[in-house]
Design a protein around this motif. Structure first.
Motif, short mmCIF file in Angstrom:
data_model
loop_
_atom_site.label_atom_id
_atom_site.label_comp_id
_atom_site.label_asym_id
_atom_site.label_seq_id
_atom_site.Cartn_x
_atom_site.Cartn_y
_atom_site.Cartn_z
N GLU A 1 26.23 5.78 -2.22
CA GLU A 1 26.41 7.24 -2.18
C GLU A 1 25.23 7.92 -2.86
OE1 GLU A 1 28.71 9.07 -0.71
OE2 GLU A 1 29.78 7.27 0.00
N GLN B 1 25.38 11.75 0.91
CA GLN B 1 25.04 10.93 2.07
C GLN B 1 25.37 9.48 1.73
OE1 GLN B 1 20.88 11.11 3.03
NE2 GLN B 1 21.18 10.28 5.10
N THR B 2 25.89 8.72 2.73
CA THR B 2 26.14 7.31 2.51
C THR B 2 25.01 6.52 3.13
OG1 THR B 2 28.50 7.71 2.58
CG2 THR B 2 27.80 5.43 2.78
N ASN C 1 19.17 4.31 8.44
CA ASN C 1 19.49 5.40 7.53
C ASN C 1 18.61 6.57 7.94
OD1 ASN C 1 21.33 4.05 5.62
ND2 ASN C 1 19.51 2.77 5.24
N SER D 1 29.16 2.38 -3.48
CA SER D 1 30.55 2.77 -3.23
C SER D 1 31.33 1.62 -2.61
CB SER D 1 30.62 4.00 -2.33
OG SER D 1 30.10 3.69 -1.05
N LYS D 2 30.62 0.69 -1.98
CA LYS D 2 31.34 -0.38 -1.31
C LYS D 2 30.37 -1.52 -1.01
CE LYS D 2 34.66 -0.91 2.35
NZ LYS D 2 35.83 -0.23 2.73
N LYS E 1 23.03 2.81 3.86
CA LYS E 1 23.41 1.44 4.12
C LYS E 1 22.25 0.54 3.74
CE LYS E 1 25.94 -0.71 7.90
NZ LYS E 1 26.18 -0.63 9.33
N PHE F 1 27.06 -0.03 0.60
CA PHE F 1 27.11 1.39 0.95
C PHE F 1 26.84 2.16 -0.33
CE2 PHE F 1 29.48 -0.69 4.24
CZ PHE F 1 29.07 -0.04 5.38
N GLU G 1 30.83 -2.54 -7.25
CA GLU G 1 31.11 -1.20 -6.73
C GLU G 1 31.16 -0.22 -7.90
OE1 GLU G 1 34.59 -1.52 -4.26
OE2 GLU G 1 33.55 -2.83 -2.84
#
Lengths: 289, 355
Positions: free
Chosen positions: B316, B320-321, B238, B302-303, B323, B314, B336
């Motif tokens: 947000e 910016q995303t 990141n 988000s995921k 990890k 993931f 999520e």
């Protein structure tokens, strides 16, 4: 399992038939039938077309063996075939190598075109242009004398070398093309692998490139040797009196003497001899390849 | 055996700089990976060391001997090619024997050396086969046996495992490493597979656009990347971009991130921070954070990608995303859309000067 695969093969053949049929039909009509007629003629005393009475005979074949002239000419033709094939290898193989491994892109296309050019020009035109080059006072003679400080006399016309030159020119593209195809299929990394293992360029050529391109050399040799042994146009025009070969004698029987049965018999003897040579040579060549 | 020194080597192909002033010292007996995306110059560098191509400038020496103008056949190197490049017209044994027989070694010596090499790669019984009768893994072993039978000073491998499937590749990685240790040969290995580079090599050189980006042991490059490229190419990272504060960076929104590792930068300079996804702790924000985790951010899941032994989230955060990788410990998984708190220690944060 076995029965299953047999059916599969049979149905494969059936579905392939429509694709094979045109070629085989054409071969039957255009080659097999006339050739059968020629076999038939070769056993006749007279050509039936002339209206004279005829009978079956082995005399045409016997003629080959009773006169040493035919054997002498056949040997001369085989030697001619061998020499022309060798020259084609010597000239064609390096050219094919450069085309396949050295040149890329545009320059390759250009050189390729020059190699194929003889194919696109008429055979007679080609041979007569050689006549203009090779005769005394011809292009080669004049050009050399214009450059060299001393006087030399070049008159290759009506000689054995002239015949060789003409035939090599006609047939070398076959060698270039067949060798090009096999050379081009050789992965460059094989050559690099050989060199990384300490082999010189010559060792790589001898032990990797030539063995791997052997099928192309053999195919080229067969494509050249067979027609050259029976060739008559180049020997007649460029060889003159020295250009009497087996092929020109056969041509004489058909065109000048009008003895088709003898001409046909001589042709089939040639065919038999060539087939024997190829049969004897093929296991040797296959092992080399 | 011998070390290899590459000093200031440059090579241009027309206007394209394939190698731009590259210097690397390959230690004697080491296992070295050259890692980079395609077009980074790693294969070009290998070919310079092998001698298939000569540098425009710079020096290359093998075992202290200058070789930059010595052709490949005189360099005494062993090379394994990407497609193995076995000679199809020869048996396996003849392939392996090739290097010895072009040197004119006696037949008896060749036979015993070939057998020894084939035994080493565990193909002792397949000498009579033709290359096309072998599987991919077996061809790979033959190529290796052929390269080492001549006792080369250096072993060069050009993406040797690229054509193998995953399971076989892992086997061959172990096998290759075993053989390399057994004969103790200096090995230079070109790959674009970062995992392969990490697991196999003693040192890694990362190349990009013909330049050496960073060089060192795998742990050092992974833990202390010196550029964003090194951080993201070797493993996942990141990246936060902002202005240096003296002990970290300040993001454009004012959030401060303190970094305990990496470059020392004057305050105010453009800089970035890299954090590995597995170093970040993710929580719902209600529980207590680990005391060492001085850096924290709020975000929203988000995921989530579940991969058995771990899950990747993931998150947000301010456009910016990020990890985050979490080991599967049996703890509750986050849904999520859930707001979360991310935290990590300054020691896990590497400060990188912006280019």
């Amino acid at each position: 399992m076995a029965a299953q695969s047999a059916t599969a093969t049979r149905s494969g053949l059936r579905s392939a038939l429509p694709l094979l049929a045109p070629a085989y039909l054409w071969l039957t009509v255009a080659i097999f039938l006339p050739l059968s007629a020629m076999v038939f003629f070769s056993f006749m005393t007279e050509l039936p077309l002339s209206g004279k009475p005829w009978a079956f005979t082995l005399g045409n074949y016997a003629a080959f063996f009773s006169q040493s002239l035919y054997l002498t000419l056949l040997l001369a033709s085989l030697r001619l075939g061998l020499e022309v094939t060798l020259w084609c290898v010597v000239i064609g193989y390096p050219a094919a190598y450069v085309l396949a491994k050295v040149l890329k892109g545009r320059s390759r296309e250009a050189i390729f075109l020059l190699v194929i050019l003889p194919f696109w020009s008429n055979g007679l035109v080609r041979i007569f242009s050689w006549a203009m080059v090779l005769r005394e006072g011809g292009i080669l003679d004049t050009a050399l004398n214009a450059v060299l400080p001393f006087k030399i006399n070049i008159d290759l016309m009506y000689s054995y070398p002239a015949v060789i030159i003409g035939l090599v020119h006609s047939y070398v593209p076959y060698m270039v093309l067949t060798c090009y195809l096999t050379l081009q299929a050789i992965d460059d990394s094989l050559i690099e692998a050989g060199r990384s293992l300490g082999a010189t360029r010559l060792q790589v050529l001898k032990r990797i490139i030539i063995p791997l391109s052997m099928p192309g050399l053999v195919a080229g040799a067969a494509l050249i040797f067979v027609p050259v042994v029976g060739s008559f146009m180049e020997p007649r025009i460029l060889g003159g009196r020295t250009g009497t070969f087996y092929g020109t004698v056969i041509e004489d029987q058909f065109v000048a003497v009008f003895n088709w049965p003898l001409g046909a018999a001589l042709s089939f003897i040639l065919l038999a001899v060539v087939l024997v040579i190829l049969a004897v040579a093929s296991p040797v060549l296959r092992r080399a390849a | 055996m011998a070390g290899v020194q590459v000093s200031n080597v440059s090579r241009n192909f027309g206007a394209h700089k394939a190698l731009d002033d590259v210097s690397i010292d390959f230690a004697d007996g080491g296992f070295y990976a050259l890692l980079g995306p395609s077009g980074s110059g790693k294969t070009t560098l290998l070919r310079q060391i092998a001698g298939f191509d000569f540098p425009d400038s710079g020096r290359i020496s093998i075992g202290g001997e200058s070789v930059e103008r010595v052709p490949v056949e005189k360099r005494r190197i062993g090379m394994v090619f990407q497609n193995y490049a076995l000679f199809p017209n020869m048996s396996v044994a003849d392939n392996v024997a090739f290097g010895l027989s072009v040197r004119g070694e006696p037949k008896a010596t060749i036979a015993s050396e070939v057998q020894r090499a084939l035994d080493l790669v565990q193909l002792g019984k397949l000498g009579g086969r033709r290359p096309h009768q072998l599987s991919g893994g077996q061809r790979q072993r033959v190529a290796l046996a052929r390269a080492i039978v001549t006792k080369p000073r250096v072993l060069l491998l050009d993406e040797p495992l690229g054509a193998l499937d995953k399971a076989l590749r892992v086997d061959m990685q172990i096998e290759l490493k075993r053989i390399q240790r057994e004969i103790g040969i200096t090995t230079i290995f070109v790959t674009h597979d970062q995992e392969e580079a990490l697991t196999m090599s003693d040192r890694i050189g990362i190349l990009r656009d013909g330049r050496l980006v960073q060089e060192g042991p795998p742990e050092e490059i992974y833990d202390r990347p010196q550029s964003e490229f090194a951080a993201t190419f070797l493993g996942d990272a990141n990246i936060f971009r902002g202005d240096a504060t003296g002990n970290g960076i300040k993001l454009p929104d004012g959030t401060e991130i303190s970094a305990g590792a990496g470059a020392k930068l004057a305050a105010g300079a453009k800089a970035s921070c890299a954090v590995r996804p597995e170093r970040i702790q993710i929580s719902t924000g209600t529980g207590r954070l680990e005391s060492a985790n001085a850096n924290s951010l709020k975000g929203q899941v988000s995921k989530r990608i579940f991969a058995g032994n771990n899950s990747t989230y993931f998150v947000e955060r301010a456009g910016q995303t990020l990890k985050v990788i979490v080991q599967n410990t049996g703890a509750d998984r986050l849904a999520e859309g859930q707001p979360v708190m991310l935290s990590w220690s300054p020691e896990s944060t590497v400060l990188i000067a912006a280019v």
